[in-house]
Design a protein around this motif. Structure first.
Motif, PDB file in Angstrom:
ATOM      1  N   LEU A 184       1.076  -1.219  -0.050  1.00 44.86           N
ATOM      2  CA  LEU A 184      -0.010   0.017  -0.091  1.00 44.86           C
ATOM      3  C   LEU A 184       0.666   1.323   0.089  1.00 44.86           C
ATOM      4  O   LEU A 184       1.603   1.531   0.932  1.00 44.86           O
ATOM      5  CB  LEU A 184      -0.716   0.043   1.164  1.00 44.86           C
ATOM      6  N   GLN A 185       0.698   2.076  -1.131  1.00 42.82           N
ATOM      7  CA  GLN A 185       1.442   3.295  -1.247  1.00 42.82           C
ATOM      8  C   GLN A 185       0.483   4.399  -1.463  1.00 42.82           C
ATOM      9  O   GLN A 185      -0.606   4.368  -2.072  1.00 42.82           O
ATOM     10  CB  GLN A 185       2.534   3.236  -2.296  1.00 42.82           C
ATOM     11  N   GLY A 186       1.004   5.645  -0.894  1.00 46.94           N
ATOM     12  CA  GLY A 186       0.109   6.751  -1.329  1.00 46.94           C
ATOM     13  C   GLY A 186       0.736   8.195  -0.549  1.00 46.94           C
ATOM     14  O   GLY A 186       1.733   7.865   0.068  1.00 46.94           O
ATOM     15  N   PRO A 187       0.080   9.210  -0.903  1.00 46.40           N
ATOM     16  CA  PRO A 187       0.734  10.554  -0.446  1.00 46.40           C
ATOM     17  C   PRO A 187       0.305  10.762   0.969  1.00 46.40           C
ATOM     18  O   PRO A 187      -0.584  10.096   1.490  1.00 46.40           O
ATOM     19  CB  PRO A 187       0.067  11.481  -1.465  1.00 46.40           C
ATOM     20  N   PRO A 188       0.832  11.680   1.614  1.00 52.95           N
ATOM     21  CA  PRO A 188       0.642  12.233   2.868  1.00 52.95           C
ATOM     22  C   PRO A 188      -0.943  12.417   3.228  1.00 52.95           C
ATOM     23  O   PRO A 188      -1.532  12.918   2.077  1.00 52.95           O
ATOM     24  CB  PRO A 188       1.615  13.332   3.326  1.00 52.95           C
ATOM     25  N   GLY A 189      -1.499  12.251   4.202  1.00 56.22           N
ATOM     26  CA  GLY A 189      -2.939  12.623   4.183  1.00 56.22           C
ATOM     27  C   GLY A 189      -4.014  11.485   3.850  1.00 56.22           C
ATOM     28  O   GLY A 189      -5.080  11.681   4.178  1.00 56.22           O
ATOM     29  N   SER A 190      -3.421  10.157   3.255  1.00 58.16           N
ATOM     30  CA  SER A 190      -4.374   9.397   2.922  1.00 58.16           C
ATOM     31  C   SER A 190      -4.582   8.493   4.114  1.00 58.16           C
ATOM     32  O   SER A 190      -3.804   8.460   5.133  1.00 58.16           O
ATOM     33  CB  SER A 190      -3.399   8.458   1.753  1.00 58.16           C
ATOM     34  N   VAL A 191      -5.614   7.783   4.046  1.00 56.86           N
ATOM     35  CA  VAL A 191      -6.032   7.054   5.212  1.00 56.86           C
ATOM     36  C   VAL A 191      -6.633   5.538   4.580  1.00 56.86           C
ATOM     37  O   VAL A 191      -6.807   5.464   3.504  1.00 56.86           O
ATOM     38  CB  VAL A 191      -7.401   7.577   6.000  1.00 56.86           C
ATOM     39  N   LEU A 192      -6.086   4.563   5.463  1.00 57.46           N
ATOM     40  CA  LEU A 192      -6.240   3.312   5.184  1.00 57.46           C
ATOM     41  C   LEU A 192      -7.457   2.715   6.481  1.00 57.46           C
ATOM     42  O   LEU A 192      -7.159   3.167   7.402  1.00 57.46           O
ATOM     43  CB  LEU A 192      -5.063   2.420   5.423  1.00 57.46           C
ATOM     44  N   PHE A 193      -8.620   2.123   5.855  1.00 56.33           N
ATOM     45  CA  PHE A 193      -9.419   1.213   6.823  1.00 56.33           C
ATOM     46  C   PHE A 193      -9.182   0.031   6.556  1.00 56.33           C
ATOM     47  O   PHE A 193      -9.537  -0.425   5.483  1.00 56.33           O
ATOM     48  CB  PHE A 193     -10.717   1.794   6.408  1.00 56.33           C
ATOM     49  N   MET A 194      -8.793  -0.761   7.505  1.00 57.54           N
ATOM     50  CA  MET A 194      -8.383  -2.118   7.374  1.00 57.54           C
ATOM     51  C   MET A 194      -9.160  -2.974   8.247  1.00 57.54           C
ATOM     52  O   MET A 194      -9.393  -2.880   9.582  1.00 57.54           O
ATOM     53  CB  MET A 194      -7.021  -2.392   7.643  1.00 57.54           C
ATOM     54  N   HIS A 195      -9.743  -4.013   7.796  1.00 58.55           N
ATOM     55  CA  HIS A 195     -10.546  -5.109   8.437  1.00 58.55           C
ATOM     56  C   HIS A 195      -9.495  -5.619   9.742  1.00 58.55           C
ATOM     57  O   HIS A 195      -8.214  -5.894   9.377  1.00 58.55           O
ATOM     58  CB  HIS A 195     -11.138  -6.127   7.827  1.00 58.55           C
ATOM     59  N   SER A 196      -9.852  -5.920  10.767  1.00 60.32           N
ATOM     60  CA  SER A 196      -9.175  -6.684  11.893  1.00 60.32           C
ATOM     61  C   SER A 196      -8.634  -8.141  11.570  1.00 60.32           C
ATOM     62  O   SER A 196      -7.833  -8.430  12.232  1.00 60.32           O
ATOM     63  CB  SER A 196      -9.582  -6.654  13.407  1.00 60.32           C
ATOM     64  N   ASN A 197      -9.252  -8.696  10.816  1.00 59.05           N
ATOM     65  CA  ASN A 197      -8.634 -10.020  10.308  1.00 59.05           C
ATOM     66  C   ASN A 197      -7.832 -10.046   8.987  1.00 59.05           C
ATOM     67  O   ASN A 197      -7.573 -11.406   8.629  1.00 59.05           O
ATOM     68  CB  ASN A 197     -10.002 -11.105  10.346  1.00 59.05           C
ATOM     69  N   LEU A 198      -7.700  -9.160   8.302  1.00 60.64           N
ATOM     70  CA  LEU A 198      -7.004  -8.933   7.273  1.00 60.64           C
ATOM     71  C   LEU A 198      -5.603  -9.341   7.550  1.00 60.64           C
ATOM     72  O   LEU A 198      -4.870  -8.973   8.460  1.00 60.64           O
ATOM     73  CB  LEU A 198      -6.950  -7.753   6.502  1.00 60.64           C
ATOM     74  N   VAL A 199      -4.898 -10.481   6.631  1.00 63.75           N
ATOM     75  CA  VAL A 199      -3.577 -10.907   6.833  1.00 63.75           C
ATOM     76  C   VAL A 199      -2.877  -9.539   6.363  1.00 63.75           C
ATOM     77  O   VAL A 199      -2.682  -9.098   5.249  1.00 63.75           O
ATOM     78  CB  VAL A 199      -3.339 -12.185   6.203  1.00 63.75           C
ATOM     79  N   HIS A 200      -1.703  -8.994   7.012  1.00 68.95           N
ATOM     80  CA  HIS A 200      -0.636  -8.032   6.774  1.00 68.95           C
ATOM     81  C   HIS A 200       0.652  -8.010   7.298  1.00 68.95           C
ATOM     82  O   HIS A 200       0.771  -8.894   8.355  1.00 68.95           O
ATOM     83  CB  HIS A 200      -1.505  -6.588   7.040  1.00 68.95           C
ATOM     84  N   ALA A 201       1.572  -7.387   7.045  1.00 70.71           N
ATOM     85  CA  ALA A 201       2.893  -7.370   7.347  1.00 70.71           C
ATOM     86  C   ALA A 201       3.522  -5.881   6.918  1.00 70.71           C
ATOM     87  O   ALA A 201       3.013  -5.380   6.336  1.00 70.71           O
ATOM     88  CB  ALA A 201       3.715  -8.367   7.145  1.00 70.71           C
ATOM     89  N   SER A 202       4.640  -5.913   7.578  1.00 72.16           N
ATOM     90  CA  SER A 202       5.534  -4.666   6.852  1.00 72.16           C
ATOM     91  C   SER A 202       7.029  -4.808   7.415  1.00 72.16           C
ATOM     92  O   SER A 202       7.198  -5.579   8.537  1.00 72.16           O
ATOM     93  CB  SER A 202       5.051  -3.352   7.397  1.00 72.16           C
TER      94      SER A 202
END
Length: 264
Positions: free
Chosen positions: A192-210
Motif C-alpha cells: 500500500l503506497q500513497g501520499p501524505p494525508g491518505s487513510v487506510l481502513f483495514m478489517h481486523s482479520n486481514l493478513v498483513h505485515a511490513s
C-alpha cells in the motif's frame, strides 16, 4: 463524511478501503508537529523500543497524553466511516504511533499477522468487529516499508499460530509462511503506497505485515483502532494502552478540529 455504498461493498469484499489525500496539507502538518511531543514521553509504558537497536518501534496509547490524537479519533472523516463499517457506535480500543524512521533510527518490521486474534486471545474481544485506521503522515513508497496486505484474507477467519517471535514481552500470534504462500498464490499481495494525508481502513482479520524500513525516508503513521461498543473485551489483562477499558461511545467533532487551538 459518509462512505458510499460502493465503498462499503469494497471494504466488505477486499477487507480494506484506501482513500487518498483525505486530510489536507495543513492537517497533516498539525499531525506531524506533535511527533516530538509523543517521543518526549520516555517513561510511558506504551513506548515500545526495538530490542536490537533500542530505537522507538511504536507507541501505544498516544491519546492518553496528546490532545490532538484525541481529536483525531473523533474527526468526522474517520469516526463516521468507522461507524458505518462497524454498523453502529464505536469506542477507541487503541491509538498508536509507528514512526519507521528508516536509516536514521532503524527498527525491525512486523511479521505476517492478523490483529483480531491477539485481541481475542489476550483480551477477550468477542468478534472481529474492529477496524484499524492508519493516517499517512509521510508519503509511503515501495522503499520505506509500506504495509503489505493480502486482499480478501479477512474472509477466512483466524489463521494465526502461537509460535511466532517473542516481541515486546509476549509471543506474537503470526500467520505461518506456508499459509502466507497459499494466500499469495490465491489472492496476490498489495504494497500500500500513497501520499501524505491518505487513510487506510483495514478489517481486523486481514493478513498483513511490513518490513524494516532501511531507506533514508521516514514512514510515519498515526493509527487508531475503533471497536464496536457491542464488542467490548471480556477480560482485558494488558494495560489500557493495549486494550481499552473505557468503552464510552465517541462523539464526532467539527471538521476543523485538528486546526483549532488546543484549549478551544
Amino acid at each position: 463524511m459518509e462512505l458510499t455504498q460502493a465503498q462499503l461493498e469494497q471494504y466488505e469484499r477486499e477487507g480494506f478501503l484506501f482513500l487518498e489525500r483525505l486530510f489536507s496539507a495543513r492537517e497533516v502538518a498539525a499531525l506531524d508537529e506533535i511527533i516530538p511531543e509523543l517521543l518526549a514521553v520516555q517513561n510511558f509504558s506504551g513506548l515500545r523500543r526495538d530490542e536490537a537497536s533500542g530505537h522507538v518501534r511504536r507507541i501505544h496509547g498516544t491519546h492518553f497524553y496528546c490532545e490532538r490524537i484525541r481529536r483525531l479519533a473523533r474527526h468526522p472523516r474517520l469516526l463516521t466511516p468507522s461507524e458505518q463499517l462497524l454498523r453502529g457506535r464505536v469506542y477507541l480500543h487503541q491509538s498508536r504511533f509507528i514512526p519507521k524512521f528508516g536509516l536514521a533510527a532503524p527498527a525491525q518490521g512486523f511479521p505476517w499477522h492478523q490483529d483480531f486474534p491477539t485481541w481475542h486471545v489476550r483480551d477477550g474481544m468477542p468478534g472481529p468487529r474492529a477496524v484499524v485506521v492508519a493516517v499517512f503522515i509521510d508519503e509511503v513508497t515501495a522503499y520505506n516499508g509500506p504495509i503489505l496486505m493480502i486482499p480478501r484474507s479477512h474472509r477466512l477467519g483466524m489463521m494465526t499460530c502461537d509460535d511466532g517471535p517473542v516481541m515486546e514481552g509476549y509471543r506474537q500470534l503470526t500467520v505461518s509462511p506456508e499459509q502466507v504462500t497459499d494466500l499469495y498464490n490465491a489472492e496476490g499481495l498489495i504494497a500500500l503506497q500513497g501520499p501524505p494525508g491518505s487513510v487506510l481502513f483495514m478489517h481486523s482479520n486481514l493478513v498483513h505485515a511490513s518490513s524494516e524500513n532501511i531507506s533514508p525516508l521516514r514512514r510515519a503513521m498515526h493509527q487508531l483502532v475503533y471497536n464496536s461498543v457491542e464488542n467490548a473485551c471480556a477480560n482485558p489483562v494488558r494495560p489500557d494502552e493495549d486494550a481499552a477499558r473505557d468503552c464510552t461511545p465517541l462523539h464526532v467533532l467539527p471538521e476543523d478540529c485538528l486546526l483549532t487551538p488546543a484549549n478551544a
